[in-house]
Design a protein around this motif. Structure first.
Motif, PDB file in Angstrom:
ATOM      1  N   UNK A 192     -13.010 -39.044 -41.939  1.00 26.07           N
ATOM      2  CA  UNK A 192     -12.633 -37.721 -42.417  1.00 26.07           C
ATOM      3  C   UNK A 192     -11.679 -37.123 -41.390  1.00 26.07           C
ATOM      4  N   UNK A 193     -10.664 -36.406 -41.839  1.00 25.85           N
ATOM      5  CA  UNK A 193      -9.721 -35.770 -40.918  1.00 25.85           C
ATOM      6  C   UNK A 193     -10.166 -34.329 -40.659  1.00 25.85           C
ATOM      7  N   UNK A 194     -10.783 -34.134 -39.490  1.00 29.48           N
ATOM      8  CA  UNK A 194     -11.321 -32.821 -39.123  1.00 29.48           C
ATOM      9  C   UNK A 194     -10.807 -32.402 -37.754  1.00 29.48           C
ATOM     10  N   UNK A 195     -10.818 -31.087 -37.493  1.00 28.12           N
ATOM     11  CA  UNK A 195     -10.523 -30.618 -36.137  1.00 28.12           C
ATOM     12  C   UNK A 195     -11.663 -31.062 -35.230  1.00 28.12           C
ATOM     13  N   UNK A 196     -11.448 -30.929 -33.911  1.00 28.58           N
ATOM     14  CA  UNK A 196     -12.485 -31.363 -32.968  1.00 28.58           C
ATOM     15  C   UNK A 196     -13.783 -30.581 -33.189  1.00 28.58           C
ATOM     16  N   UNK A 197     -13.697 -29.276 -33.360  1.00 27.10           N
ATOM     17  CA  UNK A 197     -14.901 -28.458 -33.564  1.00 27.10           C
ATOM     18  C   UNK A 197     -15.600 -28.814 -34.872  1.00 27.10           C
ATOM     19  N   UNK A 198     -14.821 -29.073 -35.923  1.00 23.44           N
ATOM     20  CA  UNK A 198     -15.414 -29.483 -37.202  1.00 23.44           C
ATOM     21  C   UNK A 198     -16.108 -30.831 -37.084  1.00 23.44           C
ATOM     22  N   UNK A 199     -15.490 -31.740 -36.323  1.00 18.42           N
ATOM     23  CA  UNK A 199     -16.085 -33.067 -36.116  1.00 18.42           C
ATOM     24  C   UNK A 199     -17.402 -32.955 -35.353  1.00 18.42           C
ATOM     25  N   UNK A 200     -17.412 -32.125 -34.312  1.00 17.42           N
ATOM     26  CA  UNK A 200     -18.636 -31.905 -33.544  1.00 17.42           C
ATOM     27  C   UNK A 200     -19.744 -31.365 -34.438  1.00 17.42           C
ATOM     28  N   UNK A 201     -19.406 -30.387 -35.276  1.00 13.33           N
ATOM     29  CA  UNK A 201     -20.390 -29.793 -36.177  1.00 13.33           C
ATOM     30  C   UNK A 201     -20.911 -30.830 -37.173  1.00 13.33           C
ATOM     31  N   UNK A 202     -20.005 -31.667 -37.699  1.00 19.17           N
ATOM     32  CA  UNK A 202     -20.391 -32.696 -38.675  1.00 19.17           C
ATOM     33  C   UNK A 202     -21.420 -33.646 -38.066  1.00 19.17           C
ATOM     34  N   UNK A 203     -21.140 -34.141 -36.855  1.00 18.59           N
ATOM     35  CA  UNK A 203     -22.068 -35.080 -36.214  1.00 18.59           C
ATOM     36  C   UNK A 203     -23.424 -34.429 -35.980  1.00 18.59           C
ATOM     37  N   UNK A 204     -23.423 -33.214 -35.461  1.00 17.76           N
ATOM     38  CA  UNK A 204     -24.690 -32.568 -35.116  1.00 17.76           C
ATOM     39  C   UNK A 204     -25.492 -32.167 -36.348  1.00 17.76           C
ATOM     40  N   UNK A 205     -24.805 -31.844 -37.432  1.00 16.27           N
ATOM     41  CA  UNK A 205     -25.530 -31.532 -38.666  1.00 16.27           C
ATOM     42  C   UNK A 205     -26.205 -32.775 -39.243  1.00 16.27           C
ATOM     43  N   UNK A 206     -25.718 -33.957 -38.852  1.00 17.25           N
ATOM     44  CA  UNK A 206     -26.294 -35.209 -39.335  1.00 17.25           C
ATOM     45  C   UNK A 206     -27.149 -35.896 -38.270  1.00 17.25           C
ATOM     46  N   UNK A 220     -13.249 -38.015 -29.483  1.00 17.83           N
ATOM     47  CA  UNK A 220     -14.431 -38.299 -28.676  1.00 17.83           C
ATOM     48  C   UNK A 220     -15.128 -36.962 -28.371  1.00 17.83           C
ATOM     49  N   UNK A 221     -16.292 -37.025 -27.762  1.00 16.32           N
ATOM     50  CA  UNK A 221     -16.995 -35.800 -27.385  1.00 16.32           C
ATOM     51  C   UNK A 221     -16.507 -35.246 -26.062  1.00 16.32           C
ATOM     52  N   UNK A 222     -15.208 -35.270 -25.843  1.00 15.50           N
ATOM     53  CA  UNK A 222     -14.591 -34.908 -24.568  1.00 15.50           C
ATOM     54  C   UNK A 222     -13.840 -33.592 -24.734  1.00 15.50           C
ATOM     55  N   UNK A 223     -14.107 -32.655 -23.816  1.00 17.81           N
ATOM     56  CA  UNK A 223     -13.562 -31.302 -23.943  1.00 17.81           C
ATOM     57  C   UNK A 223     -13.010 -30.833 -22.598  1.00 17.81           C
ATOM     58  N   UNK A 224     -11.957 -30.032 -22.641  1.00 11.89           N
ATOM     59  CA  UNK A 224     -11.395 -29.483 -21.409  1.00 11.89           C
ATOM     60  C   UNK A 224     -11.787 -28.018 -21.268  1.00 11.89           C
ATOM     61  N   UNK A 260     -18.139 -33.984 -21.006  1.00 14.70           N
ATOM     62  CA  UNK A 260     -18.696 -34.489 -22.264  1.00 14.70           C
ATOM     63  C   UNK A 260     -19.615 -33.425 -22.867  1.00 14.70           C
ATOM     64  N   UNK A 261     -19.538 -33.206 -24.165  1.00 13.59           N
ATOM     65  CA  UNK A 261     -20.366 -32.183 -24.799  1.00 13.59           C
ATOM     66  C   UNK A 261     -21.845 -32.551 -24.754  1.00 13.59           C
ATOM     67  N   UNK A 262     -22.166 -33.806 -24.488  1.00 16.61           N
ATOM     68  CA  UNK A 262     -23.559 -34.226 -24.345  1.00 16.61           C
ATOM     69  C   UNK A 262     -24.160 -33.738 -23.038  1.00 16.61           C
ATOM     70  N   UNK A 263     -23.308 -33.230 -22.134  1.00 15.31           N
ATOM     71  CA  UNK A 263     -23.782 -32.758 -20.840  1.00 15.31           C
ATOM     72  C   UNK A 263     -23.582 -33.748 -19.719  1.00 15.31           C
ATOM     73  N   UNK A 264     -23.083 -34.948 -20.055  1.00 13.87           N
ATOM     74  CA  UNK A 264     -22.877 -35.970 -19.034  1.00 13.87           C
ATOM     75  C   UNK A 264     -21.602 -35.706 -18.243  1.00 13.87           C
TER      76      UNK A 264
END
Length: 374
Positions: free
Chosen positions: A260-274, A304-308, A317-321
């Motif tokens: 699916x073509x999503x923005x980074x925030x939309x992608x993060x939300x999609x993964x966490x909702x699932x 990726x789960x990589x944020x600046x 990493x948004x996972x906290x690592x």
């Protein structure tokens, strides 16, 4: 049901048990050459099957038995002869700790290793020696000395049938444990699980697990591809790569590419909702698996789960690592990101070297969901 959602639900189901499986195997009835089978698996799944242990072998044998009407002798897996020799452990673990005796290994080309006086020596695999297995029993060390004379391959089979595998020696402490067992048993030489061969998995995995038939591989350098015999045991045979056989693909059950073509925030939300998260790549092994998965992406890069963070000028990493392992493309991943135009997030290239790149978070890309990978 949407296919990407199906894979997410499959992932959750697989991880609901105490130990999450890394691969899901698929037996393909069509007959193809090894190269064509590899291409098919990479387009439809992740790759031709990589096998880490006997649990994987059992999964594959069960997948084949579900289609018993198939009349064929062998099924391709992803192991191919390269000619580059490498020492590795029978259990599939990487050979990081080495304790060779002076002058070992030599230039003789011997392919198996034994232990003498606390140090390792290469030896002909057909020599008969006692051996040590790694076991799941309740002994302090988890090691079992077997006072039977067997060649290396038969010793390996004995350990796998009665315990776990031939012993791996991962550090000096374990080496000393083996030496004590040998001294207590008054034995000078024993087989350990170290061996050398020139076979490599299609997905570039470091797995050194092998399940060859007794007399195989018989024609390495001529018959350079591997098929498992479709019988009760599923032992492996080296075959000519141009033969047409059925084959086994695998899907990475922990890394799910969402097309699916999503923005980074939309992608993060999609993964966490699932019930998952955007993937964190904290090692070379996870990067290798990401590289295999993104081959099927429909966008030039994959989130990726990589944020600046513009506030403190770091990537995280948004996972906290912590971002320790890195694989940035040149000119990317610096602390001097242009925060005035857009917040930056990290993506991996789906082509080329599959390095990481910095992208504006509102770009719409495919993405990878994963469970928390250890």
């Amino acid at each position: 049901m949407d296919q990407t959602l199906y894979f997410i639900l499959l992932l959750i189901a697989l991880c609901s048990v105490s130990e999450c499986v890394q691969r899901q195997y698929y037996f393909i009835k069509e007959k193809k050459t090894w190269t064509d089978a590899q291409r098919y698996c990479r387009e439809k799944y992740t790759d031709l099957a990589t096998i880490d242990n006997m649990n994987d072998m059992n999964e594959i044998n069960n997948a084949i038995k579900l289609k018993q009407s198939v009349k064929t002798d062998h099924a391709w897996i992803g192991l191919q002869w390269t000619g580059r020799k490498k020492w590795q452990w029978s259990s599939g673990e990487p050979a990081l700790y080495l304790n060779w005796a002076t002058g070992q290994p030599g230039a003789s080309g011997k392919k198996c290793a034994m232990m003498r006086n606390g140090q390792w020596h290469e030896e002909e695999c057909n020599k008969s020696l006692t051996f040590i297995c790694r076991s799941s029993n309740n002994t302090n060390t988890g090691l079992v000395f077997v006072n039977q004379m067997k060649n290396w391959r038969d010793a390996q089979s004995y350990c796998r049938q009665n315990h776990i595998d031939l012993v791996s020696v991962r550090n000096q402490n374990e080496n000393q444990q083996l030496e004590k067992i040998m001294n207590d048993s008054h034995i000078s030489d024993v087989w350990i699980g170290l061996f050398r061969d020139s076979w490599q998995w299609s997905d570039q995995s470091d797995s050194s697990f092998r399940f060859w038939y007794t007399t195989e591989p018989s024609s390495a350098g001529v018959e350079n591809c591997t098929g498992l015999k479709q019988d009760y045991y599923g032992t492996w045979h080296d075959l000519s790569c141009t033969r047409t056989e059925s084959f086994v693909c695998f899907e990475d059950a922990e890394l799910i590419l969402i097309k699916k073509n999503l923005t980074w925030s939309e992608a993060l939300r999609y993964c966490r909702q699932n019930g998952t998260d955007l993937v964190s790549v904290n090692s070379g092994e996870i990067q290798r698996r990401v590289m295999n998965v993104v081959r099927r992406a429909s966008t030039a890069a994959v989130w990726l789960g990589l944020r600046h963070s513009c506030t403190v000028g770091i990537w995280f990493w948004v996972s906290g690592e912590t971002v320790c392992y890195q694989n940035w493309a040149p000119g990317n991943g610096t602390s001097e990101e242009d925060c005035e135009r857009a917040v930056r997030s990290g993506a991996v290239q789906s082509g080329g070297n599959k390095s990481w790149i910095s992208r504006p978070e509102h770009d719409k890309l495919n993405f990878i969901c994963s469970r928390n990978l250890e």
